[in-house]
Design a protein around this motif. Sequence first.
Motif, PDB file in Angstrom:
ATOM      1  N   PRO A  22       6.346  -1.289  -2.505  1.00 17.42           N
ATOM      2  CA  PRO A  22       6.846   0.082  -2.631  1.00 17.42           C
ATOM      3  C   PRO A  22       8.249   0.193  -3.216  1.00 17.42           C
ATOM      4  CG  PRO A  22       6.664  -0.543  -0.315  1.00 17.42           C
ATOM      5  CD  PRO A  22       6.047  -1.635  -1.118  1.00 17.42           C
ATOM      6  N   ARG A  23       9.135  -0.729  -2.877  1.00 23.82           N
ATOM      7  CA  ARG A  23      10.501  -0.634  -3.408  1.00 23.82           C
ATOM      8  C   ARG A  23      10.503  -0.827  -4.916  1.00 23.82           C
ATOM      9  NH1 ARG A  23      15.839  -0.858  -1.199  1.00 23.82           N
ATOM     10  NH2 ARG A  23      17.309  -1.425  -2.819  1.00 23.82           N
ATOM     11  N   ARG A  24       9.823  -1.851  -5.379  1.00 25.34           N
ATOM     12  CA  ARG A  24       9.779  -2.108  -6.820  1.00 25.34           C
ATOM     13  C   ARG A  24       9.093  -0.968  -7.563  1.00 25.34           C
ATOM     14  NH1 ARG A  24       6.323  -6.708  -8.670  1.00 25.34           N
ATOM     15  NH2 ARG A  24       5.129  -5.248  -9.873  1.00 25.34           N
ATOM     16  N   CYS A  25       8.026  -0.466  -6.987  1.00 22.61           N
ATOM     17  CA  CYS A  25       7.254   0.607  -7.627  1.00 22.61           C
ATOM     18  C   CYS A  25       8.091   1.882  -7.752  1.00 22.61           C
ATOM     19  CB  CYS A  25       5.991   0.866  -6.824  1.00 22.61           C
ATOM     20  SG  CYS A  25       4.818   1.932  -7.655  1.00 22.61           S
ATOM     21  N   VAL A  26       8.830   2.234  -6.703  1.00 23.55           N
ATOM     22  CA  VAL A  26       9.635   3.455  -6.759  1.00 23.55           C
ATOM     23  C   VAL A  26      10.802   3.284  -7.727  1.00 23.55           C
ATOM     24  CG1 VAL A  26      11.252   3.091  -4.824  1.00 23.55           C
ATOM     25  CG2 VAL A  26      10.474   5.389  -5.379  1.00 23.55           C
ATOM     26  N   VAL A  27      11.355   2.087  -7.791  1.00 23.74           N
ATOM     27  CA  VAL A  27      12.443   1.828  -8.750  1.00 23.74           C
ATOM     28  C   VAL A  27      11.908   1.932 -10.174  1.00 23.74           C
ATOM     29  CG1 VAL A  27      13.994   0.052  -9.650  1.00 23.74           C
ATOM     30  CG2 VAL A  27      13.898   0.487  -7.195  1.00 23.74           C
TER      31      VAL A  27
END
Length: 105
Positions: free
Chosen positions: A64-69
Amino acid sequence: MRLLQDRKQALENKFAHEAELEFKTDARRNKLLGLWAAKKLAISGDAAEEFAAEYVKTTLSPTPRRCVVDKATQDLMGHVSAAEIHNKLTELTPHARKGVLETTR
């Protein structure tokens, strides 16, 4: 033996609770990032809420962190740097956690 089963159940419950808090924190953080991005793009009102909802959906991805970034980087290309996005995400995480903890009391 019962004591060990109780201990095991307590640890499983604690793990499940912490995983749920982490998920809710990520979702709230992603929404806050989406609202921040909407503001940068001069999107307001219901449109900003809908825009931020797309950021919340990234919470369901395996990373989720990479995807939102990645989403924010694409949406804000030419408006802010990737470093600024990472900094904002880091800044929003404790605020999101606090908000989640306040609603679970």
